[in-house]
Design an enzyme around this catalytic site. Structure first.
Site, PDB file in Angstrom:
ATOM      1  N   THR A   1       0.790  -1.206   0.067  1.00 39.80           N
ATOM      2  CA  THR A   1      -0.035   0.009  -0.055  1.00 39.80           C
ATOM      3  C   THR A   1       0.921   1.172   0.022  1.00 39.80           C
ATOM      4  OG1 THR A   1      -1.942  -1.361   1.093  1.00 39.80           O
ATOM      5  CG2 THR A   1      -1.769   1.410   0.979  1.00 39.80           C
TER       6      THR A   1
ATOM      7  N   LYS B  39      -6.996   1.690  -3.417  1.00 44.40           N
ATOM      8  CA  LYS B  39      -6.642   1.191  -2.139  1.00 44.40           C
ATOM      9  C   LYS B  39      -6.576   2.153  -1.067  1.00 44.40           C
ATOM     10  CE  LYS B  39      -5.395  -1.633   0.982  1.00 44.40           C
ATOM     11  NZ  LYS B  39      -4.155  -2.416   0.985  1.00 44.40           N
TER      12      LYS B  39
END
Length: 297
Positions: free
Chosen positions: A95, A171
């Site tokens: 991420t 995300k």
């Protein structure tokens, strides 16, 4: 010789690696922690001593490290990118901020390499079960090269266009919801307990009513435990919510709920719970109200 490698063999990376190997794909792997490399070898992987060695001659490299600094270090400082086969694909599953994914994509393109911007959701449980949700963006060549690995690791793959950065955008926005929902769960459990509600009964009522959330269902029971097992840490959500705030700043969008949630996780970390399960954000509330939530289950 293996044409696929993974760098980052922590809780997420090891689960993904095991599913890749179960799919019959020979896999090289590297992690900075020696015992983790040995565990990978014991599971049937080809353990390597450096990131460069793992990437050598591969046409697909999966990165499952903690943050963009570790990803850039492995690729560009430690020589992994230069060691890849010509035209290879890097699948970035960490991420990171969308702007950082775009910058990495540009650097790799300048080396004749492809980036599949492919962050994941589903946690350690999903990584181990091969049921991750993957939000992916990249060229057709990148999707094609990573196809077998995506199939091995994911229940759902969202193809989000050919521009690296879009996978990370989806995300990061998702992490806004995840982080805020954990903080809200901690707040409602704290209010209820201090106001005289039985925590177990409160959990039962809210999770069967309109105020329920997946995060409350999943994290609520752990908030009532003294030392729950760690599935995702407080520190991870400090990092992820900082990426949310960075993306909001770059997009010119005010994010007051995300900012407050970030401060709550930061407070829990300052109290010594940084490496604890992310449900321990509730400790920030307990400290503020001088009252401990305690369930019977």
């Amino acid at each position: 010789m293996s044409e696929t490698a993974i760098i980052g063999l922590g809780a997420m990376g090891m689960g993904m690696a095991q599913n890749i190997m179960r799919a019959g794909i020979a896999l090289k792997g590297y992690d900075v922690y020696g015992p983790t490399r040995q565990g990978f070898a014991n599971a049937g992987g080809i353990a390597c001593d450096t990131a460069e060695e793992a990437a050598q001659g591969c046409s697909l490299l999966v990165l499952m490290v903690v943050n963009i600094d570790q990803a850039n270090a492995a690729l560009f400082d430690d020589g992994a990118a230069k060691a890849l086969a010509p035209g290879a694909t890097v699948m970035l599953s960490s991420t990171v901020a969308p702007s950082d994914a775009r910058e990495m994509g540009g650097k790799l393109a300048g080396m004749g390499l492809h980036l599949l911007d492919a962050p994941v959701s589903g946690g350690q449980v999903g990584a181990e079960a091969g049921t991750l949700t993957i939000m992916a963006a990249g060229s057709g060549d990148a999707f094609q090269r990573a196809g077998a690995v995506l199939d091995a690791c994911a229940k759902t793959v969202h193809a989000l266009g050919d521009e690296p950065g879009m996978g990370s955008t989806y995300k990061v926005v998702h992490q806004l919801a995840a982080g805020v929902h954990i903080a809200v769960a901690a707040e409602l459990m704290s209010l209820g307990a201090k106001a005289g509600c039985d925590p177990d009964k409160l959990f039962e009522i809210v999770t069967t009513s309109a105020g329920n959330s997946w995060m409350l269902e999943n994290r609520g029971p752990r908030m009532m435990q003294d030392d729950p097992p760690v599935s995702s840490s407080v520190e991870i959500f400090i990092k992820d919510l900082s990426l949310v705030l960075q993306t909001g700043k770059e997009a010119g969008v005010p994010l007051p709920l995300a900012a407050q949630s970030f401060q709550l996780f930061q407070s829990a970390s300052a109290l010594g719970h940084g490496k604890a399960d992310d449900s321990m954000v509730v400790r920030a509330y307990e400290a503020m109200m001088n009252y401990k939530i305690k369930g019977t289950s």
